[in-house]
Scaffold this motif. Sequence first.
Motif, mmCIF file in Angstrom:
data_model
loop_
_atom_site.group_PDB
_atom_site.id
_atom_site.type_symbol
_atom_site.label_atom_id
_atom_site.label_comp_id
_atom_site.label_asym_id
_atom_site.label_seq_id
_atom_site.Cartn_x
_atom_site.Cartn_y
_atom_site.Cartn_z
ATOM 1 N N LEU A 117 51.993 49.551 41.709
ATOM 2 C CA LEU A 117 50.931 50.042 42.600
ATOM 3 C C LEU A 117 49.865 48.976 42.809
ATOM 4 C CD1 LEU A 117 49.346 52.239 44.166
ATOM 5 C CD2 LEU A 117 48.413 52.957 41.943
ATOM 6 N N ILE A 118 49.412 48.373 41.724
ATOM 7 C CA ILE A 118 48.371 47.334 41.821
ATOM 8 C C ILE A 118 48.929 46.118 42.559
ATOM 9 C CG2 ILE A 118 46.842 45.780 40.540
ATOM 10 C CD1 ILE A 118 46.081 48.717 40.186
ATOM 11 N N ASP A 119 50.110 45.683 42.181
ATOM 12 C CA ASP A 119 50.665 44.451 42.725
ATOM 13 C C ASP A 119 50.910 44.543 44.226
ATOM 14 O OD1 ASP A 119 51.390 41.776 41.932
ATOM 15 O OD2 ASP A 119 53.459 42.311 42.434
ATOM 16 N N THR A 120 51.389 45.689 44.708
ATOM 17 C CA THR A 120 51.655 45.814 46.144
ATOM 18 C C THR A 120 50.378 45.939 46.965
ATOM 19 O OG1 THR A 120 52.003 48.199 45.927
ATOM 20 C CG2 THR A 120 53.964 46.808 45.861
ATOM 21 N N ASN A 121 49.263 46.202 46.305
ATOM 22 C CA ASN A 121 47.975 46.322 46.997
ATOM 23 C C ASN A 121 46.977 45.252 46.543
ATOM 24 O OD1 ASN A 121 47.955 49.018 48.648
ATOM 25 N ND2 ASN A 121 49.080 49.429 46.758
ATOM 26 N N ARG A 122 47.460 44.293 45.788
ATOM 27 C CA ARG A 122 46.588 43.302 45.133
ATOM 28 C C ARG A 122 45.620 42.608 46.104
ATOM 29 N NH1 ARG A 122 46.842 41.740 40.230
ATOM 30 N NH2 ARG A 122 48.944 42.550 39.985
ATOM 31 N N ASN A 123 46.109 42.124 47.215
ATOM 32 C CA ASN A 123 45.246 41.372 48.141
ATOM 33 C C ASN A 123 44.074 42.200 48.629
ATOM 34 O OD1 ASN A 123 46.779 39.091 47.889
ATOM 35 N ND2 ASN A 123 48.008 39.493 49.704
ATOM 36 N N ARG A 124 44.301 43.453 48.953
ATOM 37 C CA ARG A 124 43.212 44.277 49.474
ATOM 38 C C ARG A 124 42.312 44.820 48.370
ATOM 39 N NH1 ARG A 124 45.386 49.753 49.508
ATOM 40 N NH2 ARG A 124 43.829 50.471 50.961
ATOM 41 N N LEU A 125 42.792 44.807 47.116
ATOM 42 C CA LEU A 125 41.994 45.320 45.998
ATOM 43 C C LEU A 125 41.136 44.246 45.335
ATOM 44 C CD1 LEU A 125 44.590 47.631 44.203
ATOM 45 C CD2 LEU A 125 42.721 48.299 45.727
ATOM 46 N N GLU A 126 41.468 42.990 45.553
ATOM 47 C CA GLU A 126 40.793 41.913 44.823
ATOM 48 C C GLU A 126 39.273 41.969 44.926
ATOM 49 O OE1 GLU A 126 43.774 38.223 44.229
ATOM 50 O OE2 GLU A 126 42.695 38.302 46.123
ATOM 51 N N ASP A 127 38.765 42.244 46.106
ATOM 52 C CA ASP A 127 37.311 42.236 46.266
ATOM 53 C C ASP A 127 36.641 43.507 45.761
ATOM 54 O OD1 ASP A 127 37.305 39.728 47.317
ATOM 55 O OD2 ASP A 127 37.188 40.381 49.400
ATOM 56 N N PHE A 128 37.364 44.623 45.739
ATOM 57 C CA PHE A 128 36.718 45.898 45.453
ATOM 58 C C PHE A 128 37.155 46.533 44.134
ATOM 59 C CE2 PHE A 128 37.031 45.697 50.199
ATOM 60 C CZ PHE A 128 35.723 45.308 50.395
ATOM 61 N N PHE A 129 38.209 46.045 43.505
ATOM 62 C CA PHE A 129 38.705 46.586 42.240
ATOM 63 C C PHE A 129 39.018 45.419 41.303
ATOM 64 C CE2 PHE A 129 39.087 51.109 42.468
ATOM 65 C CZ PHE A 129 39.600 51.509 41.245
ATOM 66 N N ALA A 130 38.084 44.488 41.216
ATOM 67 C CA ALA A 130 38.312 43.209 40.548
ATOM 68 C C ALA A 130 38.697 43.347 39.081
ATOM 69 C CB ALA A 130 37.082 42.320 40.687
ATOM 70 N N GLY A 131 38.082 44.270 38.359
ATOM 71 C CA GLY A 131 38.373 44.424 36.930
ATOM 72 C C GLY A 131 39.820 44.791 36.680
ATOM 73 N N THR A 132 40.289 45.816 37.350
ATOM 74 C CA THR A 132 41.681 46.257 37.175
ATOM 75 C C THR A 132 42.650 45.191 37.654
ATOM 76 O OG1 THR A 132 41.016 48.571 37.387
ATOM 77 C CG2 THR A 132 43.334 48.076 37.755
ATOM 78 N N VAL A 133 42.366 44.577 38.780
ATOM 79 C CA VAL A 133 43.242 43.536 39.325
ATOM 80 C C VAL A 133 43.359 42.371 38.345
ATOM 81 C CG1 VAL A 133 43.439 41.792 41.151
ATOM 82 C CG2 VAL A 133 42.934 44.162 41.744
ATOM 83 N N SER A 134 42.254 41.962 37.742
ATOM 84 C CA SER A 134 42.290 40.816 36.835
ATOM 85 C C SER A 134 43.036 41.120 35.533
ATOM 86 C CB SER A 134 40.873 40.332 36.530
ATOM 87 O OG SER A 134 40.177 41.283 35.752
ATOM 88 N N LYS A 135 43.126 42.385 35.164
ATOM 89 C CA LYS A 135 43.802 42.769 33.912
ATOM 90 C C LYS A 135 45.264 43.130 34.124
ATOM 91 C CE LYS A 135 39.463 44.384 32.082
ATOM 92 N NZ LYS A 135 38.606 45.535 31.940
#
Length: 178
Positions: A24-42
Amino acid sequence: MDISFNNFNIKSLDTNESERFFYLIDTNRNRLEDFFAGTVSKTKTLQDTIAYCDDIKQFVLEKSYFPFVICDLETDAFIGFIDVKNIDWNIPKAEIGYFIDCNYEGKGIISKFLGDVIEHLSDRYHFKKLLCRSNSRNVGSIAVAKKNGFTLEGTIRKDYKTTKGEIVDLDYYGRIFS
């Protein structure tokens, strides 16, 4: 909590489902990077996600973090995520974050389930305040917050660091419970 709506349901994240969470995170990673940075980085790799899910188990036990996933019952895929974080039990208040897979945007799914999570939090934990933070560019997130009774409380300047290192202003939306 396990609630169904049409062909979808929401439930607490089972940390043994880290592969589905990673996808779920990986397929949406580009759009989440700016707004869900903590989860994306982990969750950069599946191994990172497994380790993060192990940490989440402890956070849930400590009642310092509550993660929920939205599942498409037809495909059994995770399609959305809602988390409750930065909990202050003295008041009690918490921050709530959320996103939906890009293929499911605009269908009212995240708005509906956010409302269910808010009701659950209010009934079970008696939160007095929930807040969500959003960059003013994230119009979808702001619309979901407003649909669920959040109102703009103000803008905090230079309040959030994106995964690209940009420090941005955030709008704070709050909802008060009696």
